[in-house]
Write an enzyme that holds these catalytic residues in place. Structure first.
Site, short mmCIF file in Angstrom:
data_model
loop_
_atom_site.label_atom_id
_atom_site.label_comp_id
_atom_site.label_asym_id
_atom_site.label_seq_id
_atom_site.Cartn_x
_atom_site.Cartn_y
_atom_site.Cartn_z
CB ALA A 1 -0.92 -0.02 1.22
NE ARG B 1 1.99 -8.33 5.28
CZ ARG B 1 1.32 -7.26 4.84
NH1 ARG B 1 0.02 -7.36 4.58
NH2 ARG B 1 1.91 -6.11 4.67
CG ASN C 1 -4.14 1.28 3.68
OD1 ASN C 1 -5.03 1.25 2.83
ND2 ASN C 1 -2.92 1.71 3.43
CE LYS D 1 -9.85 6.53 1.64
NZ LYS D 1 -8.81 5.51 1.47
CB ALA E 1 -19.43 4.47 -6.67
CB ALA F 1 -13.57 11.71 -1.21
N GLY G 1 -7.62 2.91 -3.17
CA GLY G 1 -7.42 3.74 -1.98
C GLY G 1 -6.02 4.34 -1.96
CG ASP G 2 -2.79 1.78 -1.77
OD1 ASP G 2 -3.19 2.01 -0.61
OD2 ASP G 2 -2.51 0.63 -2.18
N1 LIG Z 1 -17.13 2.16 -7.83
C1 LIG Z 1 -16.37 3.26 -7.84
N2 LIG Z 1 -16.60 4.22 -8.75
C2 LIG Z 1 -15.87 5.35 -8.80
N3 LIG Z 1 -14.83 5.60 -7.96
C3 LIG Z 1 -14.56 4.68 -7.01
C4 LIG Z 1 -15.31 3.46 -6.90
N4 LIG Z 1 -14.79 2.73 -5.89
C5 LIG Z 1 -13.76 3.45 -5.39
N5 LIG Z 1 -13.62 4.62 -6.07
C6 LIG Z 1 -12.57 5.63 -5.89
O1 LIG Z 1 -11.54 5.05 -5.11
C7 LIG Z 1 -11.41 5.79 -3.87
C8 LIG Z 1 -11.06 4.83 -2.75
O2 LIG Z 1 -12.11 3.91 -2.62
P1 LIG Z 1 -12.62 3.32 -1.24
O3 LIG Z 1 -13.71 4.16 -0.69
O4 LIG Z 1 -12.95 1.91 -1.53
O5 LIG Z 1 -11.35 3.46 -0.30
P2 LIG Z 1 -10.57 2.34 0.47
O6 LIG Z 1 -11.54 1.43 1.15
O7 LIG Z 1 -9.58 3.04 1.31
O8 LIG Z 1 -9.76 1.59 -0.72
P3 LIG Z 1 -8.79 0.33 -0.60
O9 LIG Z 1 -9.70 -0.85 -0.46
O10 LIG Z 1 -8.02 0.36 -1.91
O11 LIG Z 1 -7.88 0.54 0.60
C9 LIG Z 1 -12.73 6.52 -3.72
O12 LIG Z 1 -12.60 7.67 -2.92
C10 LIG Z 1 -13.05 6.86 -5.17
O13 LIG Z 1 -12.26 7.95 -5.61
O1 LIG Z 2 -2.68 -5.67 1.74
C1 LIG Z 2 -1.54 -5.23 1.91
O2 LIG Z 2 -0.97 -5.24 3.00
C2 LIG Z 2 -0.82 -4.65 0.78
O3 LIG Z 2 -0.08 -3.73 1.00
C3 LIG Z 2 -1.03 -5.24 -0.59
C4 LIG Z 2 -1.68 -4.36 -1.63
O4 LIG Z 2 -0.75 -3.74 -2.44
C5 LIG Z 2 -2.69 -3.45 -1.08
O5 LIG Z 2 -3.71 -4.23 -0.50
C6 LIG Z 2 -3.31 -2.48 -2.04
O6 LIG Z 2 -3.67 -1.44 -1.20
#
Ligand SMILES: Nc1ncnc2c1ncn2[C@@H]1O[C@H](COP(=O)(O)OP(=O)(O)OP(=O)(O)O)[C@@H](O)[C@H]1O
Ligand SMILES: O=C(O)C(=O)C[C@H](O)[C@H](O)CO
Length: 335
Positions: A35, A110, A173, A229, A232, A235, A261-262
């Site tokens: 991440a 890990r 995360n 966030k 869809a 944020a 998210g990253d």
């Molecule tokens: N279905 C979607 N359509 C459009 N944008 C999206 C969608 N899903 C995620 N995003 C974009 O990705 C960003 C991060 O998504 P999310 O809210 O899932 O964050 P997260 O849970 O921290 O992500 P991750 O699972 O990668 O750590 C959102 O703020 C948005 O910009």
């Molecule tokens: O899940 C983790 O710990 C990672 O860092 C692997 C992936 O690259 C990550 O899930 C993407 O955010």
């Protein structure tokens, strides 16, 4: 010169080439995933001087990780190579049609990895301390807190150092598999020591027991900015002064959500580093996330500088009409 430093574990990533269950796979694709290094590559792509601090094993996986990061313009002088411990590994199994929520699943290998042995003493490494001292932004995440007590104490040490003009960002995360049997309350403590906190609404429920915006701000009163966030939808950034900004997400034909998210963090934090306002920074987050959502893998390429500027400067109406597919941003208005 503005410089960013991201700290955390990056692993070798194996994933079946065909979308089949792991036991039926005949070929595995070899990539890397982490991440915080995803954020580092995203910040480097935004034109920032970016470095990654971590530890890898003295093995082919570690070497590959170092090469990939260098290839993406990320400095690796703060990475230690551990001759006694392996590089972490994870296997990402793509979503199956039978999967009700369509998400890919992840297996971690890990425990006891080189990166999980980082600790307070990592700060005694002169390359590491000089990178941290000269950084404008230090980016951390909750994943590191779950890796080992030593990693947790490294985060605590960094977060309690005097800032001297630096900003520290913390992406919650949430990773379910890492927190089994561990005290998730540390996440709230760490978040309250940071200046900028990013959390997904879905993650907030697991990490803090609520998705309610005001309740989350009440639980995390100390960071200057809390960014929530909501996939869809939008944020939201909540400033300690009481101001609130909400920017709708873009319409995206999603191929795979991992890494969005990253990318969002990289886009948003680049705005913070460039001294932009919250609306502009949140838009940068959405654009970078959209690029990643339309590809397999943890990161998608950004539009060229001219198109990026046009998208970021668009009116709210044009922004709302943008649809992103295969990495292409279409407005349907010719804009
Ligand atoms: N279905 C979607 N359509 C459009 N944008 C999206 C969608 N899903 C995620 N995003 C974009 O990705 C960003 C991060 O998504 P999310 O809210 O899932 O964050 P997260 O849970 O921290 O992500 P991750 O699972 O990668 O750590 C959102 O703020 C948005 O910009
Ligand atoms: O899940 C983790 O710990 C990672 O860092 C692997 C992936 O690259 C990550 O899930 C993407 O955010």
């Amino acid at each position: 010169m503005l410089s960013a430093v991201c700290i955390g574990e990056t692993m070798a990533m194996l994933t079946p080439v065909q979308a089949v269950p792991l036991d039926l796979a005949t070929e595995l694709h070899f990539g890397i995933g982490g991440a915080e290094s995803n954020v580092a590559m995203g910040l480097a792509a935004m034109g920032l001087d970016t470095h990654w601090i971590s530890r890898v094993g003295h093995d082919g996986f570690g070497t590959r990780i170092l090469h990939d990061l260098q290839d993406h313009g990320v400095g690796i002088s703060g990475v230690e190579v551990d001759a006694g411990r392996p590089t972490g590994l994870y296997v990402k199994v793509p979503a199956q049609d039978s999967d009700p929520d369509g998400g890919s699943s992840v297996l971690y290998y890990r425990q006891g990895s080189a990166a999980s042995a980082m600790g307070r003493e990592t700060l005694a490494n002169t390359a590491v301390s000089s990178l941290l001292e000269n950084a404008s932004l230090i980016h951390l995440s909750g994943i590191t807190a779950a890796l080992s007590p030593e990693c947790l104490s490294l985060l605590e040490a960094i977060l309690t150092e005097p800032r001297n003009g630096r900003t520290i960002s913390f992406d919650v995360n949430w990773r379910e598999a890492l927190w089994a049997g561990q005290d998730r309350a540390v996440l709230k403590r760490l978040a309250n020591l940071a200046d900028v906190v990013l959390v997904g609404k879905d993650e907030a429920e697991h990490a803090f027991g609520t998705t309610d915006e005001s309740e989350l701000r009440r639980l995390m009163p100390d960071p200057e900015v809390l960014v929530i966030k909501n996939e869809a939808i939008s944020a939201i950034s909540l400033n300690r002064s009481g101001s609130r900004e909400e920017v709708p997400a873009l319409s995206v034909a999603v191929v795979e959500p991992v890494g969005a998210g990253d990318s969002f963090a990289a886009g948003y934090l680049s705005g913070v580093l460039f001294g932009l306002g919250q609306k502009e920074s949140l838009r940068r987050g959405h654009v970078a996330a959209a690029c990643t959502l339309t590809v397999h893998g943890d990161r998608g390429p950004l539009p060229d500088a001219e198109q990026l500027a046009a998208i970021l400067d668009s009116s709210d109406d044009v922004w709302a009409a943008i649809h992103v597919e295969d990495g292409q941003f279409n407005t349907g208005t010719g804009a």
